[in-house]
Design an enzyme around this catalytic site. Structure first.
Site, mmCIF file in Angstrom:
data_model
loop_
_atom_site.group_PDB
_atom_site.id
_atom_site.type_symbol
_atom_site.label_atom_id
_atom_site.label_comp_id
_atom_site.label_asym_id
_atom_site.label_seq_id
_atom_site.Cartn_x
_atom_site.Cartn_y
_atom_site.Cartn_z
ATOM 1 N N HIS A 76 0.785 -1.160 0.103
ATOM 2 C CA HIS A 76 0.090 -0.076 -0.117
ATOM 3 C C HIS A 76 0.991 1.267 0.002
ATOM 4 O O HIS A 76 0.294 2.243 -0.292
ATOM 5 C CB HIS A 76 -0.911 0.031 1.136
ATOM 6 C CG HIS A 76 -0.322 0.358 2.634
ATOM 7 N ND1 HIS A 76 0.139 -0.383 3.440
ATOM 8 C CD2 HIS A 76 -0.174 1.733 3.130
ATOM 9 C CE1 HIS A 76 0.394 -0.230 4.332
ATOM 10 N NE2 HIS A 76 0.280 1.260 4.342
ATOM 11 N N ASP A 126 -0.587 -7.490 1.408
ATOM 12 C CA ASP A 126 -0.111 -6.077 1.631
ATOM 13 C C ASP A 126 1.519 -6.375 1.626
ATOM 14 O O ASP A 126 1.788 -6.233 2.923
ATOM 15 C CB ASP A 126 -0.559 -5.515 2.666
ATOM 16 C CG ASP A 126 -0.279 -3.897 2.596
ATOM 17 O OD1 ASP A 126 0.326 -3.482 1.590
ATOM 18 O OD2 ASP A 126 -0.491 -3.250 3.690
ATOM 19 N N SER A 223 4.178 2.362 8.133
ATOM 20 C CA SER A 223 3.807 1.166 7.288
ATOM 21 C C SER A 223 5.094 0.534 6.354
ATOM 22 O O SER A 223 5.856 1.433 6.220
ATOM 23 C CB SER A 223 2.709 2.127 6.252
ATOM 24 O OG SER A 223 1.510 2.406 6.822
#
Length: 302
Positions: A76, A126, A223
């Site tokens: 992502h 992901d 992230s």
């Protein structure tokens, strides 16, 4: 001719030794290892696989070095972001986002490989690989992490560490000089995590970690970074920071991509000098098996 064969054998052994040296023999063993929401400042060199992904000089996601030319991160971070190899830099050996970083090495990126089954709606699969433009040399401050192999088990309550330069609270940016942060959070089983997030949200390709009371968690900017757990003196990456509902909220643990699901895919992309995979086995029993909530199907055995 015999002399030539000896030279060839010696050269082959040297190459094999170098390949082994950059994989399982060195991964997950930081020499200086003795924040995120509710975390603390990490000491320099304690997480030598930590990478900062930067777009035009600004940090936007984390990652982890898995051999001398590949970094593991989250899909992502790149899906529909417009970030390309032309605007991307990977920084390794870094301690702060601002100021001097004498142990830092930076590389541009030659390939961005998003998992072909990444689902941006559910964040399933992901995971993403970055190939550095040229290999890095391992130092005290730059080392690869080991990766969790298929069959790894993570029982509820197992302590994990998450690192990154993300926000230290919802809407609260990391203050200057932007020190690398670390936080310890317990693993939350997938059955319990599905009870928290809603049935079917947490797939077998995900894992969760966090306190039921909240207060400690990864957040925006973390992230793609690693969640690691120590076993027999080795740090093994079990998860990649993926998503969560808010940051550090009660009963909403952080959600991570389950690395042990992806050895085949990673090895299909990295065909030489492959990362070191180790099986993590939780001690004790799996308390998540007894978790029940409305809509959660009973746990079946076998």
């Amino acid at each position: 001719m015999a002399f030539y064969k000896v030279i060839c054998v010696a050269a082959l052994l040297t190459l094999l030794t170098q390949e082994c040296h950059s994989q399982i023999s060195v991964c997950g063993q930081p020499k200086l290892n003795t924040k995120i929401v509710g975390g603390q400042v990490a000491s320099a060199g304690s997480w030598p696989w930590q990478a900062s992904l930067q777009r035009s000089g600004s940090h936007f996601c984390g990652g982890s070095l898995i051999n001398n030319q590949w970094v593991l991160t989250a899909a992502h971070c790149f899906y529909s972001t417009g970030i390309t190899t032309r605007t991307l830099t990977v920084s390794l050996g870094r301690q702060t986002l601002q100021g001097l970083n004498p142990n830092q090495v930076s590389r541009t990126v030659s390939q961005i490989i998003i998992h072909p089954n990444y689902d941006s709606d559910t964040d399933d699969n992901d995971i993403c690989l970055l190939k550095l433009s040229s290999p890095v040399t391992f130092t005290t401050y730059i080392q690869p992490v080991c990766l969790a192999a298929p069959g790894s088990t993570y029982y509820s309550g197992i302590p994990a560490w998450v690192t990154g330069w993300g926000r230290i609270g919802s809407g609260v940016n990391l203050p200057p000089p932007g020190n690398l942060m670390e936080v310890q959070v317990p693993v939350v089983g997938n059955r319990k995590c599905n009870c928290n997030y809603g049935m079917g949200t947490i797939t077998r390709n995900m894992m969760c970690a966090g306190f039921s009371a909240g207060g400690k968690d990864s957040c925006q900017g973390d992230s793609g970074g690693p969640m690691v757990i120590k076993q027999s003196g080795r740090w093994i990456q079990g998860g990649v920071v993926s998503f969560g509902y808010g940051c550090a909220l009660p009963n909403f643990p952080g959600v991570y991509t389950r690395v042990s699901q992806y050895q085949s895919w990673i090895n299909s992309q990295i065909t030489s000098n492959r990362p070191g995979f180790l099986t993590f086995r939780s001690p004790g029993t799996d308390g998540d098996l007894s978790v029940t909530c409305r809509g959660l199907p009973p746990k079946t055995t076998g």
